[in-house]
Design an enzyme around this catalytic site. Structure first.
Site, PDB file in Angstrom:
ATOM      1  N   TYR A  65       0.837  -1.197   0.000  1.00  0.00           N
ATOM      2  CA  TYR A  65       0.000   0.000   0.000  1.00  0.00           C
ATOM      3  C   TYR A  65       0.876   1.253   0.000  1.00  0.00           C
ATOM      4  O   TYR A  65       0.669   2.172  -0.804  1.00  0.00           O
ATOM      5  CB  TYR A  65      -0.915  -0.023   1.230  1.00  0.00           C
ATOM      6  N   ALA A 102       3.971   1.578  -0.954  1.00  0.00           N
ATOM      7  CA  ALA A 102       4.690   1.682  -2.228  1.00  0.00           C
ATOM      8  C   ALA A 102       3.789   2.269  -3.305  1.00  0.00           C
ATOM      9  O   ALA A 102       4.183   3.152  -4.075  1.00  0.00           O
ATOM     10  CB  ALA A 102       5.194   0.304  -2.655  1.00  0.00           C
ATOM     11  N   SER A 103       2.543   1.799  -3.335  1.00  0.00           N
ATOM     12  CA  SER A 103       1.628   2.280  -4.381  1.00  0.00           C
ATOM     13  C   SER A 103       1.272   3.746  -4.172  1.00  0.00           C
ATOM     14  O   SER A 103       1.172   4.510  -5.119  1.00  0.00           O
ATOM     15  CB  SER A 103       0.369   1.418  -4.413  1.00  0.00           C
TER      16      SER A 103
END
Lengths: 266, 253
Positions: free
Chosen positions: B160, B162-163
């Protein structure tokens, strides 16, 4: 009906440039605006213009670096119904301080080795100490408001430095960001939010003057560094002030809002 | 009203923050096309807004599916001829009984799902929306990032974070590409907002958590929505490539 109906606002350095646009826009949204400036003549002109437009405005001449003058100003504001929003807008660069002190306008941006201590102190006093003094005096009033707001004027230069800014100005504008964060931490419990705005290249009166002295090539290079390919207008900073002063921004605190057309991304 | 005449599309619009964003845009006069992956939720939310008299349309959409996205925007082009506002809101933060998986426990499939919805979905929708915005020579792309993408997170997983950090990078570069078309690109990074995604399975933990928030409370989905509607306004025209933190001061950059 405006989105700032019923709110009382103080804008420091509100008689001219971006400060005046802020005062005008906030008054246009229904706020009662106290306009502060250090100079009588321009303050009178500004307040007259606001009153003529049918806005609710009052002028206060005070030097925000003068502790006693600041205390008096807030005492009067308290008697006139208190304060919901403080906009710490007053600020100057080395060039501005020099002009204020000597009456002569210089076009070149001074480098660190060329700056005299008196001018350095002048910039720090207005931009940082003035912001501190006004904030300290405003907090007791803002605590009584349901939605107290502190809005500080930083700058893109405080984020990243810049070729049209001097080092004293950049130092203070970075300082404003730290000051804003600590205000957010200390005052959140009283429902007071504190945020900064970091304008990029804005075509204020100050910049217009400077802009004309830049070569076409320099102007083009500057514009090319902005993804929107244009300078900003003072109204675009005033718009952000309105948003931060409004109830819409209630969970936003401690932030620095960049309005720079994309020229610095943080 | 501020957004009268504007056509907006919100992904993940049927629930939570997406539904509040939709509500905020509608209140300012925009026409909103709701999209969501869940048909039942989508129909009931769309009907709810319609019954309140708002101008809404809806499209079932899985933002991960390229063909679906292409077709959805083609449908918008044919029906409305343009799009003014895109809100990339659809996102996923997987939890097991309210608790994230630590990295060594994340199956590849879960990692892929999060990146597909949160990042690929944002890319696909944005890519297909841009030509429709260029037609009107005006546009606002707003993506919902997260505090987790600004700093770290104690409640969501590394996929999450990273996104969401990825979204911020995506939006910054987008901001440099379409400025001359009158299209701005900005992110909003909500902090702790009262929604299903912020589910902490321990009231003692919640209290400690709230103590760290300078304003002393969790945020409301409406407070994210009001930042979105502000960015959609003409007034916000010089804000481009920015990330607006809506976190009560929990993280300050």
């Amino acid at each position: 009906m405006g989105i700032l109906d019923g709110k009382q606002v103080l804008v420091t350095g509100g008689a001219r440039g971006i400060g005046f646009e802020i005062a005008k826009k906030m008054a246009g949204e229904g706020a009662k605006v106290f306009v502060n400036d250090v100079k009588d003549e321009i303050l009178d002109i500004a307040v007259t213009e606001l009153l003529k437009a049918g806005f609710n405005a009052e002028g206060y001449k005070a030097d925000i670096t003068d502790e006693e003058a600041v205390a008096k100003m807030f005492h009067i504001i308290e008697k006139k119904g208190g304060l919901d929003v403080l906009v710490n807008n007053a600020g100057l660069s080395i060039r501005g301080v020099h002009a204020l002190r000597t009456g002569t306008v210089e076009h070149d941006v001074k480098k660190v080795t060329e700056i005299g201590l008196m001018d350095w102190n002048g910039v720090l006093n207005i931009n940082l100490t003035g912001t501190f003094l006004c904030t300290r005096a405003a907090v007791p009033l803002l605590k009584k408001s349901n939605n107290g707001r502190i809005i500080n004027m930083s700058s893109r230069a405080g984020r990243a430095g810049g070729s049209v800014s001097d080092i004293a100005y950049v130092t203070t504008k970075a300082g404003i960001i730290g000051f804003t964060k600590q205000c957010a931490i200390e005052l959140g419990a009283y429902g007071i939010t504190a945020n900064a705005i970091a304008p990029g290249v804005i075509m204020s009166e100050w910049l217009k003057d400077h802009w004309e002295n830049l070569s076409n090539e320099r102007q083009e290079t500057l514009l090319n560094s902005i993804p929107l390919k244009r300078t900003g207008e003072p109204q675009e900073i005033a718009n952000i002030c309105v948003f931060l002063a409004s109830d819409s921004s209630s969970y936003i605190t401690g932030t620095t809002l960049d309005a720079n057309g994309g020229s610095y991304l943080s | 009203m501020e957004l009268t005449g504007r056509i907006a599309l919100v992904t993940g619009a049927a629930k939570g923050i997406g539904a509040e964003i939709t509500n905020g845009l509608l209140k300012k006069g925009a026409k909103v096309i709701l999209t969501d992956i869940n048909m039942e939720n989508l129909i009931s939310k769309t009907n709810e807004f319609r019954e309140e008299g708002y101008d809404v349309d809806s499209k079932l959409l899985d933002v991960r599916e390229e063909q679906q996205v292409i077709e959805a925007f083609k449908w918008i082009d044919e029906k409305y001829g343009r799009l003014d506002i895109l809100v990339n809101n659809a996102g996923l933060s997987p939890k097991v009984n309210g608790i994230r998986r630590n990295t060594h426990d994340i199956p590849t499939s879960e990692w892929d799902t999060v990146l597909d919805i949160n990042l690929k979905g944002t890319f696909l929708c944005t890519r297909e929306a841009l030509p429709l915005m260029q037609k009107g020579k005006w546009g606002r792309v707003i993506s919902i990032a997260s505090q987790a993408g600004r700093t770290g997170s104690r409640v969501s997983g590394t996929h999450y974070s990273a996104s969401k950090a990825g979204i911020i990078g995506f939006m910054r570069t987008l901001a440099t590409e379409y400025g001359t078309f009158g299209i701005t690109a900005n992110s909003i990074a909500p902090g702790p907002i009262e929604t299903d995604l912020l589910y902490i399975n321990d009231s003692g933990k919640i209290d400690t958590y709230i103590k760290n928030i300078p304003v002393g409370r969790l945020g409301k989905a409406q407070e994210v929505a009001s930042a979105v509607t502000y960015l959609c306004s003409v007034d916000a025209g010089f804000i481009n490539g920015a990330t607006i933190d809506v976190n009560g001061g929990l993280f300050m950059l």
